[in-house]
Design a protein around this motif. Sequence first.
Motif, PDB file in Angstrom:
ATOM      1  N   ALA A   1      36.079  45.551  26.905  1.00 15.01           N
ATOM      2  CA  ALA A   1      37.324  45.764  26.156  1.00 15.01           C
ATOM      3  C   ALA A   1      38.500  45.067  26.836  1.00 15.01           C
ATOM      4  O   ALA A   1      39.371  44.492  26.165  1.00 15.01           O
ATOM      5  CB  ALA A   1      37.606  47.253  26.014  1.00 15.01           C
ATOM      6  N   ALA A   2      38.539  45.101  28.161  1.00 11.62           N
ATOM      7  CA  ALA A   2      39.622  44.427  28.890  1.00 11.62           C
ATOM      8  C   ALA A   2      39.523  42.924  28.721  1.00 11.62           C
ATOM      9  O   ALA A   2      40.535  42.235  28.540  1.00 11.62           O
ATOM     10  CB  ALA A   2      39.567  44.806  30.372  1.00 11.62           C
ATOM     11  N   ALA A   3      38.306  42.392  28.779  1.00 13.62           N
ATOM     12  CA  ALA A   3      38.114  40.948  28.609  1.00 13.62           C
ATOM     13  C   ALA A   3      38.542  40.505  27.222  1.00 13.62           C
ATOM     14  O   ALA A   3      39.180  39.445  27.060  1.00 13.62           O
ATOM     15  CB  ALA A   3      36.656  40.590  28.861  1.00 13.62           C
ATOM     16  N   GLU A   4      38.220  41.285  26.219  1.00 14.62           N
ATOM     17  CA  GLU A   4      38.615  40.938  24.855  1.00 14.62           C
ATOM     18  C   GLU A   4      40.134  40.915  24.711  1.00 14.62           C
ATOM     19  O   GLU A   4      40.692  40.080  23.988  1.00 14.62           O
ATOM     20  CB  GLU A   4      37.997  41.933  23.869  1.00 14.62           C
ATOM     21  N   LEU A   5      40.814  41.810  25.423  1.00 16.09           N
ATOM     22  CA  LEU A   5      42.276  41.828  25.368  1.00 16.09           C
ATOM     23  C   LEU A   5      42.850  40.603  26.072  1.00 16.09           C
ATOM     24  O   LEU A   5      43.860  40.038  25.619  1.00 16.09           O
ATOM     25  CB  LEU A   5      42.803  43.110  26.007  1.00 16.09           C
ATOM     26  N   VAL A   6      42.225  40.169  27.158  1.00 19.72           N
ATOM     27  CA  VAL A   6      42.662  38.944  27.830  1.00 19.72           C
ATOM     28  C   VAL A   6      42.572  37.758  26.857  1.00 19.72           C
ATOM     29  O   VAL A   6      43.493  36.941  26.757  1.00 19.72           O
ATOM     30  CB  VAL A   6      41.826  38.683  29.098  1.00 19.72           C
ATOM     31  N   VAL A   7      41.454  37.663  26.130  1.00 23.20           N
ATOM     32  CA  VAL A   7      41.279  36.578  25.165  1.00 23.20           C
ATOM     33  C   VAL A   7      42.341  36.670  24.071  1.00 23.20           C
ATOM     34  O   VAL A   7      42.932  35.654  23.665  1.00 23.20           O
ATOM     35  CB  VAL A   7      39.867  36.620  24.552  1.00 23.20           C
TER      36      VAL A   7
ATOM     37  N   GLY B   1      54.309  24.788  29.177  1.00 22.82           N
ATOM     38  CA  GLY B   1      54.208  25.608  27.978  1.00 22.82           C
ATOM     39  C   GLY B   1      52.904  26.388  27.871  1.00 22.82           C
ATOM     40  O   GLY B   1      52.689  27.104  26.880  1.00 22.82           O
ATOM     41  N   ALA B   2      52.027  26.240  28.872  1.00 26.09           N
ATOM     42  CA  ALA B   2      50.744  26.948  28.844  1.00 26.09           C
ATOM     43  C   ALA B   2      50.939  28.435  29.113  1.00 26.09           C
ATOM     44  O   ALA B   2      52.019  28.890  29.518  1.00 26.09           O
ATOM     45  CB  ALA B   2      49.795  26.341  29.879  1.00 26.09           C
ATOM     46  N   ARG B   3      49.869  29.172  28.908  1.00 27.12           N
ATOM     47  CA  ARG B   3      49.886  30.618  29.117  1.00 27.12           C
ATOM     48  C   ARG B   3      48.793  30.973  30.119  1.00 27.12           C
ATOM     49  O   ARG B   3      47.639  30.560  29.967  1.00 27.12           O
ATOM     50  CB  ARG B   3      49.659  31.329  27.783  1.00 27.12           C
ATOM     51  N   VAL B   4      49.167  31.719  31.165  1.00 29.68           N
ATOM     52  CA  VAL B   4      48.219  32.210  32.168  1.00 29.68           C
ATOM     53  C   VAL B   4      48.098  33.718  31.973  1.00 29.68           C
ATOM     54  O   VAL B   4      49.103  34.436  31.984  1.00 29.68           O
ATOM     55  CB  VAL B   4      48.708  31.891  33.597  1.00 29.68           C
ATOM     56  N   VAL B   5      46.873  34.197  31.772  1.00 30.98           N
ATOM     57  CA  VAL B   5      46.656  35.612  31.464  1.00 30.98           C
ATOM     58  C   VAL B   5      45.587  36.161  32.402  1.00 30.98           C
ATOM     59  O   VAL B   5      44.504  35.573  32.528  1.00 30.98           O
ATOM     60  CB  VAL B   5      46.189  35.806  30.005  1.00 30.98           C
ATOM     61  N   PHE B   6      45.871  37.273  33.055  1.00 29.35           N
ATOM     62  CA  PHE B   6      44.859  37.867  33.939  1.00 29.35           C
ATOM     63  C   PHE B   6      44.994  39.383  33.980  1.00 29.35           C
ATOM     64  O   PHE B   6      46.067  39.945  33.755  1.00 29.35           O
ATOM     65  CB  PHE B   6      44.948  37.275  35.354  1.00 29.35           C
ATOM     66  N   ALA B   7      43.857  40.027  34.240  1.00 29.64           N
ATOM     67  CA  ALA B   7      43.786  41.485  34.361  1.00 29.64           C
ATOM     68  C   ALA B   7      43.380  41.835  35.781  1.00 29.64           C
ATOM     69  O   ALA B   7      42.543  41.164  36.394  1.00 29.64           O
ATOM     70  CB  ALA B   7      42.776  42.056  33.371  1.00 29.64           C
TER      71      ALA B   7
END
Length: 264
Positions: free
Chosen positions: A30-36, A131-137
Amino acid sequence: MEIDVSGIKEGQRRMWTAGDYAEIARTIVAAAELVVERAQAAPGMSLLDVATGSGNVAIPAAGAGASVTGLEVARERAADAGLDVSFVEGDAEELPFEDASFDRVTSCFGVMFAPRQRVAAAELARVARPGARVVFAAWTPGGLNGQMFKTIGSHMPPPPPELMPATMWGDEGHVRTLFADTGAELTFERHFVTFEHDSPESWLAYNERLLGPTIMAKAALEPQGRWEGLRNELLELYTEGNEAGDGDFRARSEYLLTVAQMPA
C-alpha cells in the motif's frame, strides 16, 4: 578516524539478504502504491526507483507507462508481469547515472538505509531533471517499525556517531536539512502501514524467519545468551502496539511520505 563506509554497506547488504525481503515487501504494498501515485508516473516519463527491492514501486510505475529503471533486483517479477524494466546494480550514494537523467526519482523504505544521508539525498537530487519530482517513504522514528529498529539497535554494537539513524528520513525537519541546498519544494504526508497476523507472538516469529534485521540480531545475540532479552522487548513492543481486541495481531506503523518538487 575514517568511517569504513564500504564495510557498513556490505553489512547492510548481508542484513537485507538474510531473510526473504520479497515476502516482507508484500506487507508494504500500500505504501509503494502511494509512492507511485504521488510520483504521478505516466507514459513518456523516465523514472528511477532507488533500492527497488522486489519491485513494489518499479513494476506498477512501469504498468502506468513510465520508462522505469530499478536500482537492484526484481527482474523475475517484472518479467512475470510482462513489463520492460531496466535493472541496474548500483549504490544509492553513487548513482551510476548522469546529472539530470530522470523525470521522477522514487524510493520506498530503501534509500533511508544509505549510511551517509546527505550524500544519498544529494544523489537523488543530482539525477533528477529540472522540474522533476523526487518521492520517497521512510519509517518515522516514533512509529512501530521505527521503535523496532531502535530496540534492536540498543542491543547491537553502536554505529559510528557520525551516522544518523535510518529513521531520520522519517523526520520532517531532518529531511528539510538534507534537501536544503537543492532548491526543492518539500511537502510531507504521514501515513500508516497496517500489519496483521495471528498474534503478537506469531508476528515476532514471522520476523524471526523473514526480516533481515531481526534474523541478524538473533544470529549475533543468541550465542551470547542475549537474544531472549531482546526478544522479550520486541514482543512487548508488538503487544503494546496491537490494536486487535480479539487475540489477533493488528498494528499500524507510521511512515513519512516526502515529495520533493525540484526547481524548473
